[in-house]
Design a protein around this motif. Structure first.
Motif, PDB file in Angstrom:
ATOM      1  N   LEU A 291      25.301  63.173  18.916  1.00 27.67           N
ATOM      2  CA  LEU A 291      26.091  64.405  18.983  1.00 27.67           C
ATOM      3  C   LEU A 291      26.829  64.511  20.314  1.00 27.67           C
ATOM      4  O   LEU A 291      28.011  64.874  20.351  1.00 27.67           O
ATOM      5  N   SER A 292      26.133  64.191  21.386  1.00 28.93           N
ATOM      6  CA  SER A 292      26.759  64.258  22.716  1.00 28.93           C
ATOM      7  C   SER A 292      27.899  63.253  22.826  1.00 28.93           C
ATOM      8  O   SER A 292      28.964  63.563  23.377  1.00 28.93           O
ATOM      9  N   PHE A 293      27.680  62.041  22.294  1.00 31.08           N
ATOM     10  CA  PHE A 293      28.730  61.019  22.290  1.00 31.08           C
ATOM     11  C   PHE A 293      29.969  61.534  21.579  1.00 31.08           C
ATOM     12  O   PHE A 293      31.104  61.366  22.064  1.00 31.08           O
ATOM     13  N   LEU A 294      29.776  62.173  20.422  1.00 29.53           N
ATOM     14  CA  LEU A 294      30.906  62.669  19.639  1.00 29.53           C
ATOM     15  C   LEU A 294      31.691  63.733  20.395  1.00 29.53           C
ATOM     16  O   LEU A 294      32.928  63.674  20.476  1.00 29.53           O
ATOM     17  N   ILE A 295      30.988  64.695  20.982  1.00 29.58           N
ATOM     18  CA  ILE A 295      31.665  65.774  21.720  1.00 29.58           C
ATOM     19  C   ILE A 295      32.340  65.225  22.970  1.00 29.58           C
ATOM     20  O   ILE A 295      33.480  65.598  23.297  1.00 29.58           O
ATOM     21  N   TYR A 296      31.661  64.338  23.681  1.00 31.56           N
ATOM     22  CA  TYR A 296      32.250  63.719  24.862  1.00 31.56           C
ATOM     23  C   TYR A 296      33.534  62.972  24.514  1.00 31.56           C
ATOM     24  O   TYR A 296      34.563  63.103  25.195  1.00 31.56           O
ATOM     25  N   PHE A 297      33.472  62.172  23.454  1.00 33.18           N
ATOM     26  CA  PHE A 297      34.625  61.344  23.094  1.00 33.18           C
ATOM     27  C   PHE A 297      35.805  62.204  22.673  1.00 33.18           C
ATOM     28  O   PHE A 297      36.951  61.952  23.079  1.00 33.18           O
ATOM     29  N   ILE A 298      35.562  63.226  21.844  1.00 36.55           N
ATOM     30  CA  ILE A 298      36.648  64.085  21.363  1.00 36.55           C
ATOM     31  C   ILE A 298      37.314  64.812  22.522  1.00 36.55           C
ATOM     32  O   ILE A 298      38.554  64.848  22.633  1.00 36.55           O
ATOM     33  N   SER A 299      36.520  65.413  23.409  1.00 38.74           N
ATOM     34  CA  SER A 299      37.099  66.163  24.533  1.00 38.74           C
ATOM     35  C   SER A 299      37.843  65.232  25.489  1.00 38.74           C
ATOM     36  O   SER A 299      38.920  65.586  25.997  1.00 38.74           O
ATOM     37  N   ALA A 300      37.297  64.033  25.731  1.00 39.49           N
ATOM     38  CA  ALA A 300      37.979  63.086  26.616  1.00 39.49           C
ATOM     39  C   ALA A 300      39.281  62.590  25.988  1.00 39.49           C
ATOM     40  O   ALA A 300      40.317  62.500  26.659  1.00 39.49           O
TER      41      ALA A 300
END
Length: 456
Positions: A291-300
């Motif tokens: 989940l953290s990977f997904l949110i990190y990637f989208i925001s970046a």
């Protein structure tokens, strides 16, 4: 005579017997975890809430620096590095859980004690303390940077020179009136409920980044570029790069390691898990990291596709400068500031605990000592936030030193020391590679960052 830092014969006997049944213990409940839940008089925390708690432990200020990292590694380069760090973080948790079952300890510091005696415990506690000081200073740096701009957006007229628009003054007022009193409390459990909102704030932040990508034109208006970046503006600046490496790429892995660090929370959360087993906790960890990977990637990704090479090292700065009175941006900024503000006093607690374990582990509780340590920590993080010019410096130095140690070096080193498997076994080879990766990447990144400072 046995040295005071050595493991007792009883503990050593228990450890040897645990090693003999290591194959079956991977799926069993360790005795210490059973006792922990029995003392709590609770069946434990559900799988979903454990995932939620772990995600909160992972997500933090690192989300604001990852778009800058993507600008200096490219979309594919960033994706590959972020995936590698996430997978290695998950694997290092796997090693920690294995050692937790083998040794029946529930803290990172005690793993250091079991592996290398008192020196190991001191090194781990010191590393955790430095890591948390860096995290708290990065949070306060966000408050110092963003709070004056947030206040100015709600004011009309000219308020130049007012104390409430000065970042350093606001920082001192907030730390004296809010952070220090909350951190001073011996128990601060109620903040755990309010800080749980931070995950939803991070999701809201990522959604706003996606929406605002189409609200900011590219190329950016020339006056904006000249005022904030002192570089030319061209249509070519709006072409995303798949791979891009520069001297600023040295901040990539340290920032990612800083962003995925949750290892000091793994063992306490494991103790609270309902029907705890290594497999169940590993699944919770993998879900939280995913989940953290997904949110990190989208925001970046969408932060980078908004500003491209002109993205700021702290992502909110770009939106504050280009959309200063946008209601949605103002709301998300207040949400992030609220989450940051409530997280700082919470991080005080493990930091103070690590300091107490280093120097006062055999002393009874004292309000005077408790207050002085809290005050000293508060002064240190305020000074760092006031005089560190850029948040990427915090991500770079702390990420390349303490974060890499806690995620890569210590789990690999402790597993090699504690496990009695053959060195050519897959787990020990994996632990060895994790250790070497952490040492090489951490030292190389730190050397490049220092070299950049010297050149500047």
């Amino acid at each position: 005579m046995e040295a005071p830092w050595e493991i007792s014969n009883a503990e050593r006997s228990w450890y040897v017997s645990a090693q003999q049944s290591e194959a079956t213990e991977a799926e069993e409940l360790s005795p210490l975890l059973s006792n922990e839940l029995y003392r709590q008089g609770s069946p434990g925390v559900s799988f979903g809430f454990s995932v939620f708690n772990l995600t909160n432990a992972i997500m933090g200020s690192g989300i604001l620096g990852l778009a800058y990292v993507m600008a200096h590694t490219g979309i594919l380069g960033f994706s590959l590095l972020l995936l590698i760090v996430a997978l290695l973080a998950s694997y290092s948790v796997h090693l920690l859980l294995s050692m937790c079952i083998q040794t029946a300890v529930t803290s990172y510091e005690d793993l250091g004690l079991f592996a290398f005696g008192l020196p190991g415990k001191m090194v781990v506690a010191g590393t955790i303390m430095i890591q948390n000081i860096g995290a708290m200073s990065s949070y306060l740096l966000i408050i110092k940077t963003e709070l004056p701009a947030a206040i100015a957006e709600f004011l009309s007229g000219d308020h130049t020179g007012s104390w409430y628009l000065d970042g350093q003054t606001l920082l001192i007022v907030i730390c004296v009136c809010i952070v220090f009193p909350l951190a001073l409390l011996p128990k601060i459990g109620f903040l755990g409920y309010t800080s749980s909102l931070s995950f939803f704030f991070m999701v809201f932040f990522a959604v706003v980044i996606i929406i605002k990508k189409w609200s900011i034109p590219c190329p950016l208006p020339l006056n904006y570029v000249e005022q904030y970046f002192q570089i030319s503006n061209a249509t070519d600046d709006c072409k995303p790069k798949l791979f891009h490496f520069s001297k600023e790429s040295a901040y990539a892995i340290p920032t990612m390691a800083f962003s995925f660090l949750c290892h000091t929370s793994i063992l306490p959360i494991y103790c609270e898990l309902q029907s705890p087993s290594k497999k169940r906790m590993q699944n919770a960890t993998n879900t939280a990291i995913g989940l953290s990977f997904l949110i990190y990637f989208i925001s970046a990704l969408f932060g980078y596709l908004t500003f491209y090479d002109k993205v700021a090292s702290e992502l909110l700065q770009g939106y504050s400068k280009y959309l200063p009175h946008d209601v949605v941006v103002m709301v998300v900024k207040l949400c992030i500031l609220f989450a940051v503000l409530l997280t700082v006093p919470l991080i005080h607690f493990p930091t103070r605990k690590a300091f107490m374990m280093m120097f006062f582990s055999n002393f009874p509780f004292s309000w005077i000592r408790h207050s002085l340590i809290t005050l000293a920590l508060n002064i240190i993080i305020v000074l760092l936030a006031m005089y560190v010019p850029d948040i990427r410096n915090v991500f770079g130095v702390v990420g390349s030193s303490t974060s890499t140690c806690l995620i890569f070096v210590f789990p690999g080193l402790f597993y090699l020391k504690l496990s009695r498997e053959d060195f050519l076994s897959w787990k020990k080879l994996g632990a060895f590679l994790l250790l070497i990766f952490g040492i090489l990447v951490g030292n190389f990144s730190l050397a490049l960052i220092i070299f950049n400072w010297i050149n500047k």
